[in-house]
Enzyme design. Structure first.
Site, PDB file in Angstrom:
ATOM      1  N   ASP A  17       0.112  -0.862  -0.183  1.00 57.23           N
ATOM      2  CA  ASP A  17      -0.056  -0.012  -0.090  1.00 57.23           C
ATOM      3  C   ASP A  17       1.185   1.209  -0.380  1.00 57.23           C
ATOM      4  O   ASP A  17       1.478   1.530   0.835  1.00 57.23           O
ATOM      5  CB  ASP A  17      -1.065   0.230   1.554  1.00 57.23           C
ATOM      6  N   GLU A  77      -1.470  -1.806  -4.026  1.00 59.65           N
ATOM      7  CA  GLU A  77      -2.682  -1.125  -4.172  1.00 59.65           C
ATOM      8  C   GLU A  77      -2.611   0.130  -5.321  1.00 59.65           C
ATOM      9  O   GLU A  77      -1.633   1.131  -5.358  1.00 59.65           O
ATOM     10  CB  GLU A  77      -3.159  -0.177  -3.079  1.00 59.65           C
ATOM     11  N   ASP A 150      -2.261   0.476   7.636  1.00 67.77           N
ATOM     12  CA  ASP A 150      -1.595   1.147   6.017  1.00 67.77           C
ATOM     13  C   ASP A 150      -1.298  -0.727   6.005  1.00 67.77           C
ATOM     14  O   ASP A 150      -0.985  -0.925   5.128  1.00 67.77           O
ATOM     15  CB  ASP A 150      -0.876   1.612   6.699  1.00 67.77           C
TER      16      ASP A 150
END
Length: 191
Positions: A17, A77, A150
């Protein structure tokens, strides 16, 4: 040429991410058709003031993860489109640097939209970070969740990739620089 058998009997998937304040990441090992949790953590970049130093650190940490865990595939992502152009630019750079690290080690990369990741994990493309984290906790038998989510977002990208393995359309996949450039003509400028 990058070779990867998506249905290999045993493989490691690194999920990322990207972010310029915090980069979350998670790793799973897949044996036959079963997932096993390996690692999740985050790279905190908030103490660095220089954007270019942040990008350098993202690259270095991604290379460290690759060299330590030897992932067979990377799931990342994709940036979501927001109203703040500067934030989008910085997020896109962070993603690009993480992708460059993987491509430099010839690891196939697949990009997933945030809604697709949430849908794969929870069945709801609008799920909250907390809902995604709780479902990952159940799926992988995690004893506790981190305070910041996260890292679970990075882990979710890896799990989403596992769930989408073997399907014909899984997102944008890049097997090298030529593949990336051919699929992203609008992002490449010629001088």
């Amino acid at each position: 040429m990058i070779k990867c058998n998506k249905l290999a009997q045993e493989r490691i998937i690194l999920g990322i991410d990207p972010g310029t304040t915090v980069m979350g990441f998670g790793l799973i090992k897949v044996v036959k058709n079963q997932m096993f949790f390996l690692q999740l953590n985050e790279l905190n970049l908030s103490k660095l003031d220089d954007h270019y130093l942040k990008l350098k650190r993202i690259f270095e940490r991604t290379i460290e993860l690759i060299d330590t865990y030897n992932p067979d595939e990377i799931a990342i992502e994709a940036p979501f489109f927001g109203k703040n152009v500067q934030s989008m630019l910085k997020l896109g750079r962070a993603q690009g640097v993480a992708m460059a690290a993987g491509l430099s080690r010839e690891i196939p990369i697949t990009e997933y939209e945030p809604k697709k990741i949430k849908m794969a994990i929870t069945g709801n493309g609008n799920a909250s970070k907390e809902q995604v984290a709780k479902m990952l906790q159940q799926l992988l038998g995690l004893k506790e969740l981190p305070k910041k989510l996260d890292s679970t977002d990075g882990l979710a990208a890896a799990v989403c990739h596992f769930f989408n393995s073997g399907k014909t359309v899984v997102g944008k996949s890049y097997s090298g620089w030529a593949s990336f450039v051919s699929q992203n003509q609008e992002r490449v400028t010629k001088k």
